[in-house]
Scaffold this motif. Structure first.
Motif, PDB file in Angstrom:
ATOM      1  N   VAL A  53       0.841  -1.199   0.000  1.00  0.00           N
ATOM      2  CA  VAL A  53       0.000   0.000   0.000  1.00  0.00           C
ATOM      3  C   VAL A  53       0.874   1.247   0.000  1.00  0.00           C
ATOM      4  CG1 VAL A  53      -1.750   1.286   1.301  1.00  0.00           C
ATOM      5  CG2 VAL A  53      -1.900  -1.200   1.160  1.00  0.00           C
ATOM      6  N   ALA A  54       1.992   1.184   0.692  1.00  0.00           N
ATOM      7  CA  ALA A  54       2.895   2.339   0.788  1.00  0.00           C
ATOM      8  C   ALA A  54       3.395   2.773  -0.583  1.00  0.00           C
ATOM      9  CB  ALA A  54       4.065   2.012   1.707  1.00  0.00           C
ATOM     10  N   VAL A  55       3.523   1.830  -1.505  1.00  0.00           N
ATOM     11  CA  VAL A  55       3.951   2.160  -2.867  1.00  0.00           C
ATOM     12  C   VAL A  55       2.963   3.143  -3.503  1.00  0.00           C
ATOM     13  CG1 VAL A  55       4.232   1.186  -5.194  1.00  0.00           C
ATOM     14  CG2 VAL A  55       5.168  -0.017  -3.203  1.00  0.00           C
ATOM     15  N   TYR A  56       1.677   2.940  -3.239  1.00  0.00           N
ATOM     16  CA  TYR A  56       0.655   3.801  -3.837  1.00  0.00           C
ATOM     17  C   TYR A  56       0.420   5.085  -3.030  1.00  0.00           C
ATOM     18  CZ  TYR A  56      -0.191  -0.427  -6.474  1.00  0.00           C
ATOM     19  OH  TYR A  56      -0.020  -1.527  -7.274  1.00  0.00           O
ATOM     20  N   THR A  57       0.674   5.048  -1.734  1.00  0.00           N
ATOM     21  CA  THR A  57       0.412   6.232  -0.908  1.00  0.00           C
ATOM     22  C   THR A  57       1.577   7.216  -0.890  1.00  0.00           C
ATOM     23  OG1 THR A  57       1.163   5.121   1.114  1.00  0.00           O
ATOM     24  CG2 THR A  57      -1.202   5.044   0.616  1.00  0.00           C
ATOM     25  N   GLU A  58       2.765   6.777  -1.281  1.00  0.00           N
ATOM     26  CA  GLU A  58       3.906   7.696  -1.219  1.00  0.00           C
ATOM     27  C   GLU A  58       3.765   8.865  -2.192  1.00  0.00           C
ATOM     28  OE1 GLU A  58       7.152   5.318  -4.034  1.00  0.00           O
ATOM     29  OE2 GLU A  58       7.274   5.183  -1.859  1.00  0.00           O
ATOM     30  N   LEU A  91      -8.814  19.736   1.821  1.00  0.00           N
ATOM     31  CA  LEU A  91      -7.989  18.536   2.001  1.00  0.00           C
ATOM     32  C   LEU A  91      -8.841  17.280   1.889  1.00  0.00           C
ATOM     33  CD1 LEU A  91      -5.428  16.949   2.869  1.00  0.00           C
ATOM     34  CD2 LEU A  91      -6.142  17.341   5.225  1.00  0.00           C
ATOM     35  N   LEU A  92      -9.977  17.258   2.566  1.00  0.00           N
ATOM     36  CA  LEU A  92     -10.820  16.062   2.571  1.00  0.00           C
ATOM     37  C   LEU A  92     -11.433  15.797   1.198  1.00  0.00           C
ATOM     38  CD1 LEU A  92     -12.472  16.628   6.048  1.00  0.00           C
ATOM     39  CD2 LEU A  92     -10.707  14.952   5.484  1.00  0.00           C
ATOM     40  N   THR A  93     -11.806  16.840   0.502  1.00  0.00           N
ATOM     41  CA  THR A  93     -12.359  16.677  -0.855  1.00  0.00           C
ATOM     42  C   THR A  93     -11.278  16.176  -1.811  1.00  0.00           C
ATOM     43  OG1 THR A  93     -13.928  18.456  -0.443  1.00  0.00           O
ATOM     44  CG2 THR A  93     -13.540  17.868  -2.740  1.00  0.00           C
ATOM     45  N   ASP A  94     -10.111  16.794  -1.749  1.00  0.00           N
ATOM     46  CA  ASP A  94      -9.008  16.382  -2.623  1.00  0.00           C
ATOM     47  C   ASP A  94      -8.526  14.974  -2.299  1.00  0.00           C
ATOM     48  OD1 ASP A  94      -9.202  18.817  -3.847  1.00  0.00           O
ATOM     49  OD2 ASP A  94      -7.412  19.677  -2.896  1.00  0.00           O
ATOM     50  N   LEU A  95      -8.617  14.585  -1.048  1.00  0.00           N
ATOM     51  CA  LEU A  95      -8.230  13.235  -0.643  1.00  0.00           C
ATOM     52  C   LEU A  95      -9.079  12.203  -1.382  1.00  0.00           C
ATOM     53  CD1 LEU A  95      -6.341  11.810   1.471  1.00  0.00           C
ATOM     54  CD2 LEU A  95      -8.311  11.783   2.985  1.00  0.00           C
ATOM     55  N   GLN A  96     -10.373  12.462  -1.473  1.00  0.00           N
ATOM     56  CA  GLN A  96     -11.267  11.534  -2.171  1.00  0.00           C
ATOM     57  C   GLN A  96     -11.083  11.586  -3.685  1.00  0.00           C
ATOM     58  OE1 GLN A  96     -15.328  12.013  -0.969  1.00  0.00           O
ATOM     59  NE2 GLN A  96     -14.861  11.724   1.195  1.00  0.00           N
ATOM     60  N   LYS A  97     -10.814  12.776  -4.216  1.00  0.00           N
ATOM     61  CA  LYS A  97     -10.672  12.926  -5.667  1.00  0.00           C
ATOM     62  C   LYS A  97      -9.374  12.337  -6.198  1.00  0.00           C
ATOM     63  CE  LYS A  97     -13.435  17.106  -6.258  1.00  0.00           C
ATOM     64  NZ  LYS A  97     -13.389  18.541  -6.592  1.00  0.00           N
ATOM     65  N   THR A  98      -8.338  12.347  -5.377  1.00  0.00           N
ATOM     66  CA  THR A  98      -7.017  11.932  -5.863  1.00  0.00           C
ATOM     67  C   THR A  98      -6.613  10.533  -5.404  1.00  0.00           C
ATOM     68  OG1 THR A  98      -5.926  12.980  -3.962  1.00  0.00           O
ATOM     69  CG2 THR A  98      -6.203  14.319  -5.957  1.00  0.00           C
ATOM     70  N   ILE A  99      -7.551   9.767  -4.898  1.00  0.00           N
ATOM     71  CA  ILE A  99      -7.206   8.419  -4.425  1.00  0.00           C
ATOM     72  C   ILE A  99      -6.663   7.594  -5.602  1.00  0.00           C
ATOM     73  CG2 ILE A  99      -9.564   7.558  -4.744  1.00  0.00           C
ATOM     74  CD1 ILE A  99      -9.090   5.774  -2.273  1.00  0.00           C
ATOM     75  N   PRO A 100      -5.554   6.897  -5.396  1.00  0.00           N
ATOM     76  CA  PRO A 100      -5.007   6.056  -6.473  1.00  0.00           C
ATOM     77  C   PRO A 100      -6.017   4.980  -6.878  1.00  0.00           C
ATOM     78  CG  PRO A 100      -3.408   6.326  -4.708  1.00  0.00           C
ATOM     79  CD  PRO A 100      -4.697   6.897  -4.213  1.00  0.00           C
ATOM     80  N   LYS A 101      -6.091   4.692  -8.162  1.00  0.00           N
ATOM     81  CA  LYS A 101      -7.084   3.730  -8.650  1.00  0.00           C
ATOM     82  C   LYS A 101      -6.870   2.345  -8.046  1.00  0.00           C
ATOM     83  CE  LYS A 101      -4.514   2.548 -12.740  1.00  0.00           C
ATOM     84  NZ  LYS A 101      -4.434   2.304 -14.128  1.00  0.00           N
ATOM     85  N   GLU A 102      -5.629   2.023  -7.663  1.00  0.00           N
ATOM     86  CA  GLU A 102      -5.352   0.708  -7.065  1.00  0.00           C
ATOM     87  C   GLU A 102      -5.965   0.579  -5.670  1.00  0.00           C
ATOM     88  OE1 GLU A 102      -2.233   1.800  -9.989  1.00  0.00           O
ATOM     89  OE2 GLU A 102      -2.998   2.788  -8.203  1.00  0.00           O
ATOM     90  N   SER A 107     -15.211   0.033  -0.054  1.00  0.00           N
ATOM     91  CA  SER A 107     -14.880  -0.056   1.369  1.00  0.00           C
ATOM     92  C   SER A 107     -13.890   1.024   1.791  1.00  0.00           C
ATOM     93  CB  SER A 107     -14.328  -1.447   1.721  1.00  0.00           C
ATOM     94  OG  SER A 107     -13.151  -1.709   0.990  1.00  0.00           O
ATOM     95  N   VAL A 108     -12.918   1.320   0.946  1.00  0.00           N
ATOM     96  CA  VAL A 108     -11.956   2.375   1.263  1.00  0.00           C
ATOM     97  C   VAL A 108     -12.642   3.737   1.192  1.00  0.00           C
ATOM     98  CG1 VAL A 108      -9.804   3.501   0.532  1.00  0.00           C
ATOM     99  CG2 VAL A 108      -9.966   1.013   0.515  1.00  0.00           C
ATOM    100  N   MET A 109     -13.494   3.939   0.197  1.00  0.00           N
ATOM    101  CA  MET A 109     -14.216   5.210   0.082  1.00  0.00           C
ATOM    102  C   MET A 109     -15.141   5.432   1.274  1.00  0.00           C
ATOM    103  SD  MET A 109     -13.006   6.786  -2.450  1.00  0.00           S
ATOM    104  CE  MET A 109     -14.138   8.117  -2.704  1.00  0.00           C
ATOM    105  N   ALA A 110     -15.759   4.367   1.769  1.00  0.00           N
ATOM    106  CA  ALA A 110     -16.617   4.496   2.953  1.00  0.00           C
ATOM    107  C   ALA A 110     -15.796   4.926   4.163  1.00  0.00           C
ATOM    108  CB  ALA A 110     -17.319   3.171   3.230  1.00  0.00           C
ATOM    109  N   ARG A 111     -14.583   4.390   4.288  1.00  0.00           N
ATOM    110  CA  ARG A 111     -13.710   4.784   5.408  1.00  0.00           C
ATOM    111  C   ARG A 111     -13.225   6.216   5.249  1.00  0.00           C
ATOM    112  NH1 ARG A 111     -15.508   0.333   5.406  1.00  0.00           N
ATOM    113  NH2 ARG A 111     -15.231  -1.206   7.043  1.00  0.00           N
ATOM    114  N   LEU A 112     -13.021   6.644   4.003  1.00  0.00           N
ATOM    115  CA  LEU A 112     -12.656   8.043   3.759  1.00  0.00           C
ATOM    116  C   LEU A 112     -13.779   8.990   4.195  1.00  0.00           C
ATOM    117  CD1 LEU A 112     -10.817   8.101   0.323  1.00  0.00           C
ATOM    118  CD2 LEU A 112     -10.000   9.055   2.452  1.00  0.00           C
TER     119      LEU A 112
END
Length: 168
Positions: A53-58, A91-102, A107-112
């Motif tokens: 996951v760190a590969v995609y979050t970095e 920040l919260l809006t951009d966090l959802q818009k820029t989530i890596p497709k991987e 389930s991840v969007m619900a946690r966001l």
């Protein structure tokens, strides 16, 4: 009684009122400080981001920014949430818009969304002056729990995708 006596009594009453107000202000200032030890008492499971996951979050800058805010929050510093509604919402809006497709899954969007709700709740309480420490620590705990549940879901998503299940 003479005028001097009335003036003297009035002066004593006014000076007594000022000392009581000073004590109340000092008491409020003392009660509004949350320490690292207060945060350490919150019971939650902290999940570390899996190396996959760190590969995609970095390269996910908004996640890194939120991670930094959460790190400061663990130290008792919730200043980011005070008088900062526009920046927090962005920040919260951009966090959802820029989530890596991987990592993008329901389930991840619900946690966001849960992280967003908890952060907005903390932001609304952080700007109130009459909130006691226990309630503030409780809301900080909600933010930490929501953030760690999001990390867990990101880990689980990639774990599920890496499993090789063969049907007979």
């Amino acid at each position: 009684m003479s005028k001097i006596t009335y003036v003297f009594i009035l002066f004593i009453l006014l000076s007594c009122g000022e000392s009581q107000q000073t004590e109340v202000v000092q008491e409020v200032e003392k009660s509004s400080s949350i320490t690292k030890e207060d945060i350490a008492q919150i019971k939650y499971t902290e999940y570390v981001v899996d190396p996959k996951v760190a590969v995609y979050t970095e390269n996910w800058n908004k996640y890194t920014e939120l991670n930094d805010v959460i790190a400061k929050l663990k130290l008792g510093d919730y200043s980011y949430f005070q008088d900062n509604q526009e920046i927090l919402s962005t920040l919260l809006t951009d966090l959802q818009k820029t989530i890596p497709k991987e990592l993008n899954s329901p389930s991840v969007m619900a946690r966001l969304v849960a992280v967003e709700n908890a952060c907005l709740k903390l932001e609304s309480l952080a700007n109130l002056s009459n909130i006691d420490n226990e309630e503030m620590v409780s809301v900080i705990g909600e933010v930490l729990i929501a953030f760690n549940n999001m990390r867990l879901q990101m880990n689980k998503k990639l774990e599920r995708e890496s499993q090789q299940i063969y049907k007979p």
